[in-house]
Design an enzyme around this catalytic site. Structure first.
Site, short mmCIF file in Angstrom:
data_model
loop_
_atom_site.label_atom_id
_atom_site.label_comp_id
_atom_site.label_asym_id
_atom_site.label_seq_id
_atom_site.Cartn_x
_atom_site.Cartn_y
_atom_site.Cartn_z
N ASN A 14 -37.51 59.60 -34.62
CA ASN A 14 -38.33 60.66 -35.21
C ASN A 14 -37.94 62.03 -34.66
O ASN A 14 -37.46 62.15 -33.53
CB ASN A 14 -39.83 60.46 -34.88
CG ASN A 14 -40.45 59.31 -35.65
OD1 ASN A 14 -40.03 58.97 -36.74
ND2 ASN A 14 -41.47 58.71 -35.05
N ASP A 16 -40.11 65.15 -33.65
CA ASP A 16 -41.52 65.43 -33.38
C ASP A 16 -41.79 66.94 -33.41
O ASP A 16 -41.10 67.71 -32.74
CB ASP A 16 -41.93 64.88 -32.01
CG ASP A 16 -41.83 63.36 -31.94
OD1 ASP A 16 -41.71 62.73 -33.00
OD2 ASP A 16 -41.87 62.82 -30.82
N GLY A 42 -39.54 58.82 -31.54
CA GLY A 42 -39.35 57.50 -32.12
C GLY A 42 -39.15 56.52 -30.98
O GLY A 42 -38.32 56.75 -30.09
N GLY A 44 -37.76 53.63 -30.78
CA GLY A 44 -36.43 53.08 -30.66
C GLY A 44 -35.45 54.05 -30.03
O GLY A 44 -34.70 53.70 -29.11
N ILE A 244 -46.41 60.09 -21.62
CA ILE A 244 -46.01 59.65 -22.96
C ILE A 244 -44.73 58.82 -22.95
O ILE A 244 -44.54 57.94 -23.79
CB ILE A 244 -45.87 60.86 -23.90
CG1 ILE A 244 -45.78 60.40 -25.36
CG2 ILE A 244 -44.68 61.72 -23.52
CD1 ILE A 244 -45.88 61.53 -26.37
N ASP A 248 -41.84 53.42 -23.11
CA ASP A 248 -40.47 53.26 -23.61
C ASP A 248 -39.48 53.13 -22.47
O ASP A 248 -38.53 52.33 -22.54
CB ASP A 248 -40.10 54.43 -24.51
CG ASP A 248 -40.88 54.43 -25.82
OD1 ASP A 248 -41.35 53.35 -26.23
OD2 ASP A 248 -41.02 55.50 -26.42
#
Length: 303
Positions: A14, A16, A42, A44, A244, A248
């Site tokens: 993405n 953002d 994103g 991924g 955030i 990930d």
């Protein structure tokens, strides 16, 4: 131990748009942004960037639009060492997320899947089939279509590769997919929204291991016999700037550890350290994440 671990991420990308506001608007209300910015995101792409920064040979499989923002997002991945040659260009615009953040830290997020919704299972199959045999770990998430995720899982089963699934955003998973997952990495909230209602039930459904992240409370590693108690790995105390990017970074580092040939518990400890490094910088990729930084934290804690 392989000389260079290989991690393949099948997932989302993405662009953002970040909008800081004094307060979040109510229905029908217009507010003026204090500032605006853009960041690459994103799940991924974030996971691929983290794996590359942690020293893995990393390839990203996904889709972007035939637009300038998609090309810029791929350049950002390539700059940190991610191979983007398996990214498809499709007819929808590159995915995006629009994030409103207020002075108290609350936010509203609207995601436009765009090209991510067109990640094709045939493209996933052919991309993974082109990878030479070797020590490979594949990571995926739920920001792309279910059939694309299942295609990745099936390819891993055929090749004997571990398949790590970060089930976010959480939704019910099919019995076939669950039976193909080597390690599932939900957070505490996501762990209850996947169909089976507990880590023990997920193990009984065929998942080899469930590693539940709990933020400042560390992680619980559920493996072995269904119903067995979890092993808790404590979080590290660091100066938190932004959480955030933690999830990930955790999933990426877990995959890197497995690609190195580490046992699950050791890979999970590396992942906890990487997540701690990730929260010391702004945004999903703003921290100085590296294998050296994660190992330095690990060395500061007795086993």
């Amino acid at each position: 131990m392989p000389a260079e671990p290989t991690v393949i991420v099948v997932g989302s990308l993405n662009a953002d748009l970040l909008l800081d506001v004094e307060r979040l608007p109510g229905p029908g209300e217009t507010v003026t942004a204090l500032r605006a910015g853009r960041a690459w995101g994103g799940k991924g792409a974030n996971q691929a960037a983290a794996a590359a920064r942690l020293g893995a040979r990393t390839r990203f499989v996904g889709a972007v639009g035939r637009d300038e923002v998609g090309e810029e997002a791929l350049v950002a991945l390539e700059r940190v060492g991610v191979d983007t040659s398996a990214v498809a260009r499709v007819g929808e615009p590159t995915g995006s997320a629009h994030v409103l953040r207020d002075a108290a830290g609350e936010n509203l997020i609207v995601v436009v899947p765009g090209a991510n919704a067109l990640v094709d299972p045939g493209h996933v199959e052919s991309s993974l089939a082109a990878i030479p045999d070797g020590e490979v770990v594949v990571v995926s998430n739920l920001e792309i279509p279910d059939d694309a995720v299942l295609a990745a899982a099936r390819a891993c089963a055929e090749r004997g590769w571990p398949f790590v699934l970060n089930p976010a955003p959480a939704r019910s998973l099919t019995p076939e997919l669950l039976a193909l997952v080597t390690v599932l990495t939900p957070n505490a909230e996501e762990a209850t929204g996947l169909g089976p209602s507990s880590p023990a039930a997920l193990l009984a459904a065929g998942v080899d291991a469930v590693v539940v992240t709990r933020g400042a409370d560390g992680v619980d590693v559920h493996a072995g016999e269904a119903g067995a108690g979890p092993a808790r790995i404590a979080a590290f105390e660091v100066d938190v700037v932004d959480t955030i990017g933690a999830g990930d970074a955790f999933t990426a580092a877990l995959a890197v550890g497995l690609a190195w040939g580490h046992p699950l518990a050791e890979a999970a400890r590396l992942a906890v350290a990487a997540a701690a490094v990730a929260v010391t910088g702004p945004g999903a990729r703003g921290a100085e994440l590296s294998l050296a930084a994660a190992r330095s934290l690990l060395e500061s804690r007795p086993r």
